[in-house]
Motif scaffolding. Structure first.
Motif, PDB file in Angstrom:
ATOM      1  N   VAL A 194       4.182  19.373  30.137  1.00  0.00           N
ATOM      2  CA  VAL A 194       3.555  20.473  28.924  1.00  0.00           C
ATOM      3  C   VAL A 194       2.942  20.050  28.145  1.00  0.00           C
ATOM      4  N   ALA A 195       1.500  20.541  27.439  1.00  0.00           N
ATOM      5  CA  ALA A 195       0.589  20.020  27.004  1.00  0.00           C
ATOM      6  C   ALA A 195       1.592  20.665  25.757  1.00  0.00           C
ATOM      7  N   MET A 196       1.822  20.593  24.624  1.00  0.00           N
ATOM      8  CA  MET A 196       2.348  20.215  22.796  1.00  0.00           C
ATOM      9  C   MET A 196       1.655  21.327  22.169  1.00  0.00           C
ATOM     10  N   PRO A 197       1.700  21.798  21.804  1.00  0.00           N
ATOM     11  CA  PRO A 197       1.042  22.749  19.881  1.00  0.00           C
ATOM     12  C   PRO A 197       0.831  21.079  18.772  1.00  0.00           C
ATOM     13  N   VAL A 198      -0.593  21.180  18.981  1.00  0.00           N
ATOM     14  CA  VAL A 198      -0.725  20.494  17.771  1.00  0.00           C
ATOM     15  C   VAL A 198      -2.094  20.868  16.599  1.00  0.00           C
ATOM     16  N   PRO A 199      -2.209  20.599  15.353  1.00  0.00           N
ATOM     17  CA  PRO A 199      -2.836  21.661  14.403  1.00  0.00           C
ATOM     18  C   PRO A 199      -4.509  21.250  15.446  1.00  0.00           C
ATOM     19  N   GLU A 200      -4.819  20.232  15.920  1.00  0.00           N
ATOM     20  CA  GLU A 200      -5.967  20.183  16.123  1.00  0.00           C
ATOM     21  C   GLU A 200      -6.444  21.025  18.441  1.00  0.00           C
ATOM     22  N   ILE A 239       1.036  -1.199  -0.448  1.00  0.00           N
ATOM     23  CA  ILE A 239       0.110   0.246  -0.425  1.00  0.00           C
ATOM     24  C   ILE A 239       0.958   1.326  -0.562  1.00  0.00           C
ATOM     25  N   PRO A 240       0.774   1.769  -0.898  1.00  0.00           N
ATOM     26  CA  PRO A 240       1.534   3.554  -1.051  1.00  0.00           C
ATOM     27  C   PRO A 240       1.849   4.298   0.198  1.00  0.00           C
ATOM     28  N   GLN A 241       2.441   4.879   1.040  1.00  0.00           N
ATOM     29  CA  GLN A 241       2.535   5.679   1.974  1.00  0.00           C
ATOM     30  C   GLN A 241       1.772   5.298   3.057  1.00  0.00           C
ATOM     31  N   TYR A 242       1.496   4.205   3.095  1.00  0.00           N
ATOM     32  CA  TYR A 242       0.890   3.013   4.505  1.00  0.00           C
ATOM     33  C   TYR A 242       0.928   4.084   5.487  1.00  0.00           C
ATOM     34  N   ARG A 243       2.551   3.736   5.630  1.00  0.00           N
ATOM     35  CA  ARG A 243       2.894   4.085   7.073  1.00  0.00           C
ATOM     36  C   ARG A 243       2.584   5.394   7.810  1.00  0.00           C
ATOM     37  N   GLU A 244       2.554   6.599   6.848  1.00  0.00           N
ATOM     38  CA  GLU A 244       2.254   7.528   7.029  1.00  0.00           C
ATOM     39  C   GLU A 244       1.013   8.075   7.048  1.00  0.00           C
ATOM     40  N   GLY A 245      -0.093   7.519   6.940  1.00  0.00           N
ATOM     41  CA  GLY A 245      -1.257   7.487   7.052  1.00  0.00           C
ATOM     42  C   GLY A 245      -1.756   6.806   7.471  1.00  0.00           C
ATOM     43  N   MET A 246      -1.096   5.871   8.432  1.00  0.00           N
ATOM     44  CA  MET A 246      -1.703   4.707   9.616  1.00  0.00           C
ATOM     45  C   MET A 246      -1.409   5.948  10.936  1.00  0.00           C
ATOM     46  N   ASP A 247      -0.013   6.658  10.706  1.00  0.00           N
ATOM     47  CA  ASP A 247       0.735   7.299  11.800  1.00  0.00           C
ATOM     48  C   ASP A 247      -0.508   8.188  12.015  1.00  0.00           C
ATOM     49  N   GLN A 248      -0.632   9.021  10.943  1.00  0.00           N
ATOM     50  CA  GLN A 248      -2.131  10.484  10.701  1.00  0.00           C
ATOM     51  C   GLN A 248      -3.188  10.096  11.363  1.00  0.00           C
ATOM     52  N   LEU A 249      -3.136   9.192  11.147  1.00  0.00           N
ATOM     53  CA  LEU A 249      -4.484   7.946  11.610  1.00  0.00           C
ATOM     54  C   LEU A 249      -5.264   8.205  12.976  1.00  0.00           C
ATOM     55  N   ASN A 250      -3.807   7.226  13.478  1.00  0.00           N
ATOM     56  CA  ASN A 250      -3.480   7.455  15.091  1.00  0.00           C
ATOM     57  C   ASN A 250      -4.149   8.884  15.551  1.00  0.00           C
ATOM     58  N   GLY A 251      -3.316   9.309  15.386  1.00  0.00           N
ATOM     59  CA  GLY A 251      -2.926  10.726  15.930  1.00  0.00           C
ATOM     60  C   GLY A 251      -4.290  11.564  15.722  1.00  0.00           C
ATOM     61  N   ARG A 252      -4.483  11.656  15.295  1.00  0.00           N
ATOM     62  CA  ARG A 252      -6.396  12.437  14.994  1.00  0.00           C
ATOM     63  C   ARG A 252      -7.574  11.438  15.629  1.00  0.00           C
ATOM     64  N   LEU A 253      -7.176  10.011  15.394  1.00  0.00           N
ATOM     65  CA  LEU A 253      -8.186   9.146  16.472  1.00  0.00           C
ATOM     66  C   LEU A 253      -8.056   9.752  17.862  1.00  0.00           C
ATOM     67  N   GLN A 254      -6.648   9.811  18.428  1.00  0.00           N
ATOM     68  CA  GLN A 254      -6.510  10.020  19.209  1.00  0.00           C
ATOM     69  C   GLN A 254      -7.151  11.173  20.270  1.00  0.00           C
ATOM     70  N   ILE A 255      -6.920  12.158  19.481  1.00  0.00           N
ATOM     71  CA  ILE A 255      -7.370  13.650  19.356  1.00  0.00           C
ATOM     72  C   ILE A 255      -8.790  13.570  19.919  1.00  0.00           C
ATOM     73  N   ALA A 256      -9.271  13.037  18.679  1.00  0.00           N
ATOM     74  CA  ALA A 256     -10.436  12.536  18.652  1.00  0.00           C
ATOM     75  C   ALA A 256     -11.314  11.974  20.286  1.00  0.00           C
ATOM     76  N   THR A 257     -11.238  11.004  20.583  1.00  0.00           N
ATOM     77  CA  THR A 257     -11.203  10.146  21.311  1.00  0.00           C
ATOM     78  C   THR A 257     -11.297  11.008  22.512  1.00  0.00           C
ATOM     79  N   SER A 258      -9.974  12.171  22.793  1.00  0.00           N
ATOM     80  CA  SER A 258      -9.643  12.621  24.272  1.00  0.00           C
ATOM     81  C   SER A 258     -10.606  13.632  23.632  1.00  0.00           C
ATOM     82  N   ALA A 259     -11.463  14.204  22.514  1.00  0.00           N
ATOM     83  CA  ALA A 259     -12.467  15.359  23.045  1.00  0.00           C
ATOM     84  C   ALA A 259     -13.393  14.638  23.212  1.00  0.00           C
ATOM     85  N   SER A 260     -13.818  13.548  22.969  1.00  0.00           N
ATOM     86  CA  SER A 260     -15.039  13.358  23.458  1.00  0.00           C
ATOM     87  C   SER A 260     -15.261  13.253  25.013  1.00  0.00           C
TER      88      SER A 260
END
Length: 338
Positions: free
Chosen positions: A261-267, A213-234
């Protein structure tokens, strides 16, 4: 009188045993191939794992990092550990941080970073306990970079690596309380304690999928990060911070100042009220770096991690926020460690 022809005895079926032997040989051949392949992988991961992954090289360096902080620092240097994941790896510029606190606050620090990929407090807890507390090499300051739900009570995403790299097997009480819930997990954990190949089997899977799968790892890393943020906001998630309380308590026993230290992320993410209660009831400090002037979403090169420009902006802001607090903590002289 005609003679009677002698009866011919039926011959035994010699083909069945032959086929059975062939099947047995084939099965043993397959088992031998599997065993040889496993032993080869075990040797590679155990002795040359750094050629396969930067993260494996980093995991293998935990002992060295701990010793460096304890033994290489000068008596007047404040021993400072940056603990986190890849957000810390990309976000903290150690050289710049050291320079700023020296120039602006007349403070010399010795810093190291421990930042295994895709980890959270579930992993950092055992890293600190094994390589700093139990080793008798505690830092004086521990700066823990997090975002979203990194500090909440939750099992590790990598129980296999906890078993092999973190020395977590020496703490069965906390493992049973927080991480190992099923018999399957407990059996797998024990296997991973003795096998580097078992502890890194997910890396093999990713390498295979990378080829398919092209760019599989990059896509999964981004997806995992966004899922963590979404879960934390629930708002429906029941959150607790028992492990964080114990983590801070372990540090307090060694007079280690914990700085969260609460770090900056886009979300953008909010603080849990339970987290604020933990901070108010302990010696830990909470530094809010979620919004840093000058940081833009374009500076997060993969949608989650900071580029070099963002790292310099964030590191500068962090040094300025905690410089005075660090200045008030005089360095202690440590004995030589074994």
């Amino acid at each position: 009188m005609p003679t009677q022809a002698p009866e011919i005895e039926p011959q035994a079926d010699i083909t069945r045993p032959t086929k059975r032997r062939r099947m047995i040989r084939a099965e043993w051949g397959v088992l031998l191939i599997v065993l040889v392949t496993f032993l080869a992988l075990e040797s590679v991961f155990r002795f040359r794992g750094e050629i396969l992954s930067k993260d494996i090289a980093h995991l293998n360096s935990f002992e060295q990092i701990s010793r460096e902080l304890a033994e290489a620092a000068q008596p007047n240097e404040l021993r400072t550990l940056f603990l986190g994941n890849s957000l810390t790896r990309y976000g903290i510029d150690q050289e710049l941080f050291t320079q700023i606190v020296a120039d602006d606050y007349d403070l010399t620090v010795k810093t190291v970073k421990m930042n295994p990929d895709n980890t959270a407090l579930a992993d950092w807890f055992y890293a600190y306990q094994t390589y700093f507390k139990k080793a008798g090499r505690p830092p004086e300051v521990m700066i823990v970079g997090f975002e979203g739900n990194h500090l909440r009570d939750a099992p590790s995403n990598h129980l296999d690596r906890l078993a092999y790299y973190y020395g977590a097997g020496n703490d069965p009480e906390d493992l049973g309380r927080f991480d190992l819930k099923t018999l399957e997990q407990k059996i797998s954990f024990q296997l991973c304690r003795v096998s580097a190949a078992m502890a890194n089997r997910d890396r093999l899977q990713r390498r295979v999928l990378d080829q398919v799968i092209p760019q599989y790892r990059e896509g999964m890393d981004q997806l995992n990060g966004r899922l963590q943020i979404a879960t934390s906001a629930s708002p429906k998630v029941q959150v607790s911070y028992e492990r964080l309380l114990k983590f801070i308590a372990l540090a307090e026993q060694d007079d280690v100042q914990v700085i969260l230290v609460a770090m900056p992320v886009p979300e953008y993410y909010e603080f849990d009220s339970a987290l604020l209660e933990v901070v108010s009831s302990t010696s830990a400090q909470l530094i809010d770096c979620r919004l840093i002037p000058g940081l833009t979403n374009e500076m997060f090169f993969d949608g989650l991690h900071m580029d070099e420009q963002a790292s310099r902006i964030y590191t500068t802001a962090l040094a300025e926020k905690i410089g005075l607090d660090l200045k008030s903590m005089p360095a202690r002289q440590f004995a030589q460690f074994p």
